[in-house]
Design an enzyme around this catalytic site. Structure first.
Site, PDB file in Angstrom:
ATOM      1  N   LYS A  33      11.595  -0.541   1.108  1.00  0.00           N
ATOM      2  CA  LYS A  33      12.047  -2.037   0.645  1.00  0.00           C
ATOM      3  C   LYS A  33      11.540  -2.379  -0.752  1.00  0.00           C
ATOM      4  CE  LYS A  33       9.517  -3.674   4.384  1.00  0.00           C
ATOM      5  NZ  LYS A  33       9.121  -2.521   4.651  1.00  0.00           N
ATOM      6  N   ARG A 108       9.437 -11.340   9.175  1.00  0.00           N
ATOM      7  CA  ARG A 108       9.046 -10.260  10.232  1.00  0.00           C
ATOM      8  C   ARG A 108       8.643 -10.482  11.577  1.00  0.00           C
ATOM      9  NH1 ARG A 108       6.257  -6.550   5.907  1.00  0.00           N
ATOM     10  NH2 ARG A 108       5.239  -5.428   7.349  1.00  0.00           N
ATOM     11  N   ARG A 149       2.443   8.081  -0.139  1.00  0.00           N
ATOM     12  CA  ARG A 149       2.693   7.036  -1.279  1.00  0.00           C
ATOM     13  C   ARG A 149       1.554   6.928  -1.992  1.00  0.00           C
ATOM     14  NH1 ARG A 149       4.797   1.429   0.761  1.00  0.00           N
ATOM     15  NH2 ARG A 149       2.899   1.723   2.217  1.00  0.00           N
ATOM     16  N   ARG A 182      -2.806   2.820  -0.792  1.00  0.00           N
ATOM     17  CA  ARG A 182      -3.044   1.766  -0.194  1.00  0.00           C
ATOM     18  C   ARG A 182      -4.078   2.140   1.001  1.00  0.00           C
ATOM     19  NH1 ARG A 182       2.717  -1.205   1.003  1.00  0.00           N
ATOM     20  NH2 ARG A 182       1.700  -1.448   3.169  1.00  0.00           N
ATOM     21  N   ARG A 193       1.227  -0.466  12.532  1.00  0.00           N
ATOM     22  CA  ARG A 193       2.456  -0.967  11.853  1.00  0.00           C
ATOM     23  C   ARG A 193       3.699  -0.940  12.390  1.00  0.00           C
ATOM     24  NH1 ARG A 193       0.967   1.220   6.230  1.00  0.00           N
ATOM     25  NH2 ARG A 193       2.707   0.103   5.368  1.00  0.00           N
TER      26      ARG A 193
HETATM   27  P1  AP5 Z   1       8.270   1.795  -0.216  1.00  0.00           P
HETATM   28  O1  AP5 Z   1       9.367   1.382  -1.158  1.00  0.00           O
HETATM   29  O2  AP5 Z   1       6.878   1.509  -0.823  1.00  0.00           O
HETATM   30  O3  AP5 Z   1       8.551   1.353   1.331  1.00  0.00           O
HETATM   31  P2  AP5 Z   1       8.373  -0.098   1.892  1.00  0.00           P
HETATM   32  O4  AP5 Z   1       9.417  -0.295   2.820  1.00  0.00           O
HETATM   33  O5  AP5 Z   1       8.093  -1.087   0.890  1.00  0.00           O
HETATM   34  O6  AP5 Z   1       6.934   0.147   2.818  1.00  0.00           O
HETATM   35  P3  AP5 Z   1       5.712  -0.779   3.082  1.00  0.00           P
HETATM   36  O7  AP5 Z   1       4.520   0.359   3.728  1.00  0.00           O
HETATM   37  O8  AP5 Z   1       5.242  -1.727   1.634  1.00  0.00           O
HETATM   38  O9  AP5 Z   1       6.186  -1.707   4.230  1.00  0.00           O
HETATM   39  P4  AP5 Z   1       5.412  -2.394   5.129  1.00  0.00           P
HETATM   40  O10 AP5 Z   1       6.516  -3.233   5.477  1.00  0.00           O
HETATM   41  O11 AP5 Z   1       4.555  -1.579   6.080  1.00  0.00           O
HETATM   42  O12 AP5 Z   1       4.153  -2.978   3.967  1.00  0.00           O
HETATM   43  P5  AP5 Z   1       4.084  -4.560   3.433  1.00  0.00           P
HETATM   44  O13 AP5 Z   1       3.180  -4.348   2.292  1.00  0.00           O
HETATM   45  O14 AP5 Z   1       5.228  -5.303   3.636  1.00  0.00           O
HETATM   46  O15 AP5 Z   1       8.482   3.321  -0.224  1.00  0.00           O
HETATM   47  C1  AP5 Z   1       7.464   4.035   0.644  1.00  0.00           C
HETATM   48  C2  AP5 Z   1       7.353   5.666   0.034  1.00  0.00           C
HETATM   49  O16 AP5 Z   1       8.519   6.086   0.393  1.00  0.00           O
HETATM   50  C3  AP5 Z   1       7.042   5.456  -1.374  1.00  0.00           C
HETATM   51  O17 AP5 Z   1       6.110   6.635  -1.646  1.00  0.00           O
HETATM   52  C4  AP5 Z   1       8.608   5.881  -2.229  1.00  0.00           C
HETATM   53  O18 AP5 Z   1       8.137   6.473  -3.244  1.00  0.00           O
HETATM   54  C5  AP5 Z   1       9.130   6.793  -0.885  1.00  0.00           C
HETATM   55  N1  AP5 Z   1      10.445   6.497  -1.046  1.00  0.00           N
HETATM   56  C6  AP5 Z   1      11.165   5.139  -1.014  1.00  0.00           C
HETATM   57  N2  AP5 Z   1      12.621   5.420  -0.994  1.00  0.00           N
HETATM   58  C7  AP5 Z   1      12.416   6.864  -0.963  1.00  0.00           C
HETATM   59  C8  AP5 Z   1      13.658   7.813  -0.926  1.00  0.00           C
HETATM   60  N3  AP5 Z   1      14.940   6.968  -0.590  1.00  0.00           N
HETATM   61  N4  AP5 Z   1      13.793   8.882  -0.737  1.00  0.00           N
HETATM   62  C9  AP5 Z   1      12.544   9.537  -1.011  1.00  0.00           C
HETATM   63  N5  AP5 Z   1      11.270   8.691  -0.883  1.00  0.00           N
HETATM   64  C10 AP5 Z   1      11.478   7.531  -0.853  1.00  0.00           C
HETATM   65  O19 AP5 Z   1       3.048  -5.480   4.569  1.00  0.00           O
HETATM   66  C11 AP5 Z   1       1.607  -4.695   4.416  1.00  0.00           C
HETATM   67  C12 AP5 Z   1       1.023  -5.553   5.615  1.00  0.00           C
HETATM   68  O20 AP5 Z   1       0.713  -7.018   5.223  1.00  0.00           O
HETATM   69  C13 AP5 Z   1       1.658  -5.853   7.007  1.00  0.00           C
HETATM   70  O21 AP5 Z   1       0.909  -4.696   7.906  1.00  0.00           O
HETATM   71  C14 AP5 Z   1       0.999  -7.012   7.592  1.00  0.00           C
HETATM   72  O22 AP5 Z   1      -0.580  -6.884   7.998  1.00  0.00           O
HETATM   73  C15 AP5 Z   1       1.048  -7.747   6.345  1.00  0.00           C
HETATM   74  N6  AP5 Z   1       2.318  -8.606   6.046  1.00  0.00           N
HETATM   75  C16 AP5 Z   1       3.336  -8.524   5.153  1.00  0.00           C
HETATM   76  N7  AP5 Z   1       4.513  -9.107   5.264  1.00  0.00           N
HETATM   77  C17 AP5 Z   1       3.938  -9.939   6.208  1.00  0.00           C
HETATM   78  C18 AP5 Z   1       4.834 -10.844   6.930  1.00  0.00           C
HETATM   79  N8  AP5 Z   1       6.029 -11.257   6.560  1.00  0.00           N
HETATM   80  N9  AP5 Z   1       4.263 -11.468   8.193  1.00  0.00           N
HETATM   81  C19 AP5 Z   1       3.026 -11.117   8.463  1.00  0.00           C
HETATM   82  N10 AP5 Z   1       2.271 -10.104   8.009  1.00  0.00           N
HETATM   83  C20 AP5 Z   1       2.819  -9.641   7.149  1.00  0.00           C
HETATM   84 MG    MG Z   2       6.312  -2.515   0.305  1.00  0.00          MG
END
Ligand code: AP5
Ligand code: MG
Length: 239
Positions: A33, A108, A149, A182, A193
């Site tokens: 994402k 989410r 990552r 992270r 997660r």
């Molecule tokens: P990346 O682009 O970083 O993936 P991502 O989908 O953004 O993954 P996240 O871990 O950020 O998602 P998440 O939903 O768990 O975390 P968030 O920060 O939102 O890519 C991942 C890896 O893959 C990278 O190394 C990249 O290089 C590689 N990659 C990408 N595309 C690729 C491809 N096509 N081919 C090969 N490699 C590739 O949330 C974190 C925490 O915050 C949650 O657990 C929760 O506690 C809280 N939180 C966040 N939002 C909310 C909400 N709306 N409500 C409640 N709590 C929330």
């Molecule tokens: Mg992310």
């Protein structure tokens, strides 16, 4: 290598949408994402609004919200709808959202989706309806993406030691900063997660699928191919 603004400039002008409106990027932890939101931001000039990044920013600045959220993030659970909705509402008052914005990792829960439907759908930029794209990747690939990552703490570029390596190990290609990991990118927290995703976010994907203006994209392709697929999906959903 991480996707840079220069990569985005290689896309043809007709791929640019003048008023992209509100775009939801849905998907499990590690589907890409953030990677894709940065590509859309560079190509279309609209901001990425990542609730995860906003929460981590609050944690690192030690704000009252960050103090409340830290333990929740470290456990891999979700922060309360009330706090997250309010955080998004405040961010959306900034003028850079006038032509559109990408909500990355939000909504989410069904409670957050109800807030989006009430406050953003057809009411934001150019009164456009919200469109939703769900990026889909299998479990084993997600685990590899999460555990490999690395992120640049300065420019926020995203890398992967297995899949998207920087030119020099552990150093950002764009500004030479040492990359960081992270604190929630462990296998144990990833599993939690994923449980939160299945229980609380999978119903949100189903909500938007049933409502329409929704497409799924195969996230297991190379980054640029996923970007093209997401852009094509948004163009179709806007036509
Ligand atoms: P990346 O682009 O970083 O993936 P991502 O989908 O953004 O993954 P996240 O871990 O950020 O998602 P998440 O939903 O768990 O975390 P968030 O920060 O939102 O890519 C991942 C890896 O893959 C990278 O190394 C990249 O290089 C590689 N990659 C990408 N595309 C690729 C491809 N096509 N081919 C090969 N490699 C590739 O949330 C974190 C925490 O915050 C949650 O657990 C929760 O506690 C809280 N939180 C966040 N939002 C909310 C909400 N709306 N409500 C409640 N709590 C929330
Ligand atoms: Mg992310």
């Amino acid at each position: 290598m991480a996707l840079s603004a220069a990569d985005a400039k290689t896309w043809s002008r007709e791929e640019v949408i003048t008023s992209p409106g509100p775009i939801l990027l849905l998907g499990a932890p590690g589907v890409g994402k953030g990677t894709q939101a940065k590509a859309l931001m560079a190509a279309w000039g609209i901001p990425q609004i990542s609730t995860g990044d906003l929460l981590r920013g609050n944690v690192s600045q030690g704000t009252p919200l960050g103090k409340m959220a830290k333990a929740v993030l470290d456990r891999g659970e979700l922060v309360s709808d009330e706090l997250v909705n309010e955080m998004v509402a405040v961010r959306l008052t900034r003028p850079d959202t006038a032509a559109g914005y990408i909500l990355d990792g939000y909504p989410r829960t069904l409670g957050q989706a109800a807030w989006v439907d009430d406050h953003l759908n057809g009411k934001g930029p150019a009164a456009l309806p919200v469109v939703a794209v769900s990026i889909e990747v299998g479990y084993n690939q997600l685990l590899r993406r999460i555990t490999g990552r690395r992120t640049c703490p300065v420019c926020k570029s995203i890398y992967n030691i297995y899949l998207q390596q920087p030119r020099v190990d552990e150093v950002c290609d764009l500004d030479g900063t040492a990359l960081t990991r992270r604190s929630d990118d462990t296998e144990e927290v990833f599993e939690e997660r994923m449980r939160a995703y299945e229980a609380q976010t999978a119903p949100v994907v189903e909500h938007y699928r049933a409502r329409g203006r929704f497409e799924r994209v195969d996230g297991e392709q190379p980054v640029n191919a996923v970007t093209a697929a997401v852009m094509n999906a948004v163009r179709r959903l806007r036509s």
